[in-house]
Design a protein around this motif. Sequence first.
Motif, PDB file in Angstrom:
ATOM      1  N   MET A   1      -4.405 -37.372  11.413  1.00 35.72           N
ATOM      2  CA  MET A   1      -3.471 -36.268  11.655  1.00 35.72           C
ATOM      3  C   MET A   1      -2.181 -36.446  10.861  1.00 35.72           C
ATOM      4  SD  MET A   1      -4.234 -35.952  15.741  1.00 35.72           S
ATOM      5  CE  MET A   1      -3.264 -34.505  16.141  1.00 35.72           C
ATOM      6  N   LEU A   2      -1.711 -37.699  10.743  1.00 35.19           N
ATOM      7  CA  LEU A   2      -0.520 -37.956   9.924  1.00 35.19           C
ATOM      8  C   LEU A   2      -0.789 -37.641   8.459  1.00 35.19           C
ATOM      9  CD1 LEU A   2       0.734 -41.311  11.493  1.00 35.19           C
ATOM     10  CD2 LEU A   2       1.877 -39.088  11.610  1.00 35.19           C
ATOM     11  N   PHE A   3      -1.992 -37.968   7.995  1.00 35.90           N
ATOM     12  CA  PHE A   3      -2.366 -37.677   6.603  1.00 35.90           C
ATOM     13  C   PHE A   3      -2.357 -36.178   6.347  1.00 35.90           C
ATOM     14  CE2 PHE A   3      -5.735 -36.477   3.614  1.00 35.90           C
ATOM     15  CZ  PHE A   3      -5.302 -37.127   2.467  1.00 35.90           C
ATOM     16  N   PHE A   4      -3.000 -35.423   7.236  1.00 33.06           N
ATOM     17  CA  PHE A   4      -3.067 -33.972   7.051  1.00 33.06           C
ATOM     18  C   PHE A   4      -1.703 -33.313   7.229  1.00 33.06           C
ATOM     19  CE2 PHE A   4      -7.622 -34.691   8.219  1.00 33.06           C
ATOM     20  CZ  PHE A   4      -8.158 -34.235   7.013  1.00 33.06           C
ATOM     21  N   ALA A   5      -0.818 -33.973   7.991  1.00 31.65           N
ATOM     22  CA  ALA A   5       0.522 -33.419   8.192  1.00 31.65           C
ATOM     23  C   ALA A   5       1.426 -33.671   6.993  1.00 31.65           C
ATOM     24  CB  ALA A   5       1.148 -34.012   9.447  1.00 31.65           C
ATOM     25  N   GLY A   6       0.988 -34.498   6.047  1.00 36.93           N
ATOM     26  CA  GLY A   6       1.752 -34.708   4.821  1.00 36.93           C
ATOM     27  C   GLY A   6       2.620 -35.944   4.802  1.00 36.93           C
ATOM     28  N   LEU A   7       2.308 -36.936   5.632  1.00 31.58           N
ATOM     29  CA  LEU A   7       3.092 -38.181   5.610  1.00 31.58           C
ATOM     30  C   LEU A   7       2.903 -38.885   4.267  1.00 31.58           C
ATOM     31  CD1 LEU A   7       4.856 -40.051   7.421  1.00 31.58           C
ATOM     32  CD2 LEU A   7       2.769 -41.322   7.933  1.00 31.58           C
ATOM     33  N   HIS A   8       3.983 -39.427   3.734  1.00 32.20           N
ATOM     34  CA  HIS A   8       3.945 -40.080   2.419  1.00 32.20           C
ATOM     35  C   HIS A   8       3.003 -41.280   2.443  1.00 32.20           C
ATOM     36  CE1 HIS A   8       5.416 -42.339  -1.115  1.00 32.20           C
ATOM     37  NE2 HIS A   8       5.791 -41.135  -1.567  1.00 32.20           N
ATOM     38  N   TRP A   9       2.285 -41.463   1.338  1.00 31.45           N
ATOM     39  CA  TRP A   9       1.275 -42.526   1.265  1.00 31.45           C
ATOM     40  C   TRP A   9       1.881 -43.921   1.433  1.00 31.45           C
ATOM     41  CZ3 TRP A   9       1.769 -46.378  -2.296  1.00 31.45           C
ATOM     42  CH2 TRP A   9       2.608 -46.140  -3.397  1.00 31.45           C
ATOM     43  N   GLY A  10       3.161 -44.051   1.135  1.00 31.27           N
ATOM     44  CA  GLY A  10       3.806 -45.348   1.258  1.00 31.27           C
ATOM     45  C   GLY A  10       3.778 -45.887   2.677  1.00 31.27           C
ATOM     46  N   TYR A  11       3.900 -44.996   3.659  1.00 28.60           N
ATOM     47  CA  TYR A  11       3.838 -45.426   5.057  1.00 28.60           C
ATOM     48  C   TYR A  11       2.459 -45.974   5.405  1.00 28.60           C
ATOM     49  CZ  TYR A  11       8.381 -43.256   6.017  1.00 28.60           C
ATOM     50  OH  TYR A  11       9.720 -42.947   6.023  1.00 28.60           O
ATOM     51  N   PHE A  12       1.422 -45.339   4.865  1.00 31.56           N
ATOM     52  CA  PHE A  12       0.059 -45.820   5.120  1.00 31.56           C
ATOM     53  C   PHE A  12      -0.147 -47.202   4.498  1.00 31.56           C
ATOM     54  CE2 PHE A  12      -0.514 -41.139   5.214  1.00 31.56           C
ATOM     55  CZ  PHE A  12      -0.992 -41.019   6.511  1.00 31.56           C
ATOM     56  N   ALA A  13       0.409 -47.384   3.288  1.00 35.88           N
ATOM     57  CA  ALA A  13       0.283 -48.675   2.617  1.00 35.88           C
ATOM     58  C   ALA A  13       1.006 -49.767   3.409  1.00 35.88           C
ATOM     59  CB  ALA A  13       0.851 -48.581   1.200  1.00 35.88           C
ATOM     60  N   CYS A  14       2.211 -49.456   3.888  1.00 31.95           N
ATOM     61  CA  CYS A  14       2.957 -50.435   4.687  1.00 31.95           C
ATOM     62  C   CYS A  14       2.233 -50.754   5.991  1.00 31.95           C
ATOM     63  CB  CYS A  14       4.360 -49.902   4.989  1.00 31.95           C
ATOM     64  SG  CYS A  14       5.441 -49.811   3.548  1.00 31.95           S
ATOM     65  N   GLY A  15       1.674 -49.718   6.612  1.00 33.10           N
ATOM     66  CA  GLY A  15       0.924 -49.930   7.849  1.00 33.10           C
ATOM     67  C   GLY A  15      -0.287 -50.809   7.631  1.00 33.10           C
ATOM     68  N   GLY A  16      -0.991 -50.573   6.519  1.00 33.65           N
ATOM     69  CA  GLY A  16      -2.153 -51.397   6.199  1.00 33.65           C
ATOM     70  C   GLY A  16      -1.786 -52.848   5.986  1.00 33.65           C
ATOM     71  N   LEU A  17      -0.665 -53.090   5.300  1.00 34.00           N
ATOM     72  CA  LEU A  17      -0.210 -54.460   5.066  1.00 34.00           C
ATOM     73  C   LEU A  17       0.195 -55.150   6.371  1.00 34.00           C
ATOM     74  CD1 LEU A  17       1.907 -53.937   1.812  1.00 34.00           C
ATOM     75  CD2 LEU A  17      -0.305 -55.094   2.014  1.00 34.00           C
ATOM     76  N   LEU A  18       0.833 -54.390   7.275  1.00 33.34           N
ATOM     77  CA  LEU A  18       1.225 -54.957   8.566  1.00 33.34           C
ATOM     78  C   LEU A  18       0.006 -55.351   9.393  1.00 33.34           C
ATOM     79  CD1 LEU A  18       4.192 -52.612   9.620  1.00 33.34           C
ATOM     80  CD2 LEU A  18       4.321 -55.042   9.038  1.00 33.34           C
ATOM     81  N   VAL A  19      -1.017 -54.480   9.392  1.00 29.84           N
ATOM     82  CA  VAL A  19      -2.245 -54.785  10.133  1.00 29.84           C
ATOM     83  C   VAL A  19      -2.922 -56.016   9.540  1.00 29.84           C
ATOM     84  CG1 VAL A  19      -4.570 -53.960  10.683  1.00 29.84           C
ATOM     85  CG2 VAL A  19      -2.617 -52.419  10.892  1.00 29.84           C
ATOM     86  N   LEU A  20      -2.946 -56.091   8.207  1.00 27.68           N
ATOM     87  CA  LEU A  20      -3.549 -57.243   7.540  1.00 27.68           C
ATOM     88  C   LEU A  20      -2.809 -58.529   7.892  1.00 27.68           C
ATOM     89  CD1 LEU A  20      -5.792 -57.990   5.510  1.00 27.68           C
ATOM     90  CD2 LEU A  20      -4.088 -57.754   3.678  1.00 27.68           C
TER      91      LEU A  20
END
Length: 392
Positions: free
Chosen positions: A183-202
């Motif tokens: 839903m965040l992706f379709f709402a237009g959230l910047h890809w940088g947030y997804f990258a940061c989230g992925g790094l935090l999970v890792l």
Amino acid sequence: MKKFFSVTKRFIQETDKPLLFLIIATSVFGILMVYTATRFRLEDGVVIQRDAVVMIIAAALGILVTLGISAIDYEFIMKLWPFIGVFCIILMIITLIFGAAPPARPDSKCWLVIGDFYFQSSELVKIGFLITFSMHLELLRDKINRFSSVILLGIHAMIPVGLVVLTGDMGSALVFIIMTIGMLFFAGLHWGYFACGGLLVLAASPLIWMFVFSEYQKNRFLALLKPELFPDESYQQLIGLNALGSGGFWGKGFTKGVYTQGGFVPEQENDMIFTAIGEETGFFGCIIALGLLFLIVYNLIKIGKNTRDFSTQIFCYGIATMISAQVLINIGMCFMILPVIGITLPFFSAGGSSTLCLYIGIGLAFSIYRFNRSREAINFRLSRISTPFSEF
């Protein structure tokens, strides 16, 4: 009487008939597979097993609920989002206090016992979350990429995820996370947030492994790599793979599968229902099942694309993401690509609460479709109208 037929005709005309046909056809397919997967448990004189009866009732009631919700203007429902959010939190707290674990899932106290039935609260909360998060995204639409907005959205998402994790339902928690990301992706959230989230999970994955996962859950992951070292944890998936492979292209035939009719695959009517489809209807039946689910998702996305409201667009994309996530995870479990984490196959797996709650979400999508249709202007004539200018 004439007015009744006129209203009924209009109701039928404004219903998304292709999607209605798809959900009915998929539900019938699912009921048949639950019937054959539980047939080996039939006692003398019993025609149909309880799980199949529950599926029939849930599907029939679900279709009525879908059509009923479709007649209500979705704007009214969406405006209730604060109350829906509070209700979902209260429901999960009640589940935490009074929840029960069925024999098949002793590690998960995520069901409420209502008479002879188990109700999985997280299934209804999924629909509530789709509504509340969609409205939250609309409120922050113009400033979604602000850090403060992302924090607020993150807190919103973590409330249901945290409550679901506390009940022991890790599978549903994963679906909530995927829904949030979609839903965040379709709402237009910047890809940088997804990258940061992925790094935090890792970075946090070692801590999650050590302190979040139980020993049994860890073994489920390890069994994918070394099934011979974890025979108890890998048995369900290994025997399920055998059932899938034995079906060939056309399958063994309805109620003719050796593994299915022998009851060799644990929980085959639930998490492993796809193995029954593979054994008895073969590769052909699997493609039909996945094709039906794909078309349902496609039609939901199509409804979202054609809606005039941002929140309802995100809602439709969100429910499409939810169904897609559950399908991919469930298929991954059956093919031993992912560990068994208790995710059902939508419309196919046994479970009255999950089926009925899914129909509630579909019903709102029907309402969005209905009230976004272009309606023809109604011709009318006014007569015998008196005005101060009538003398002129």
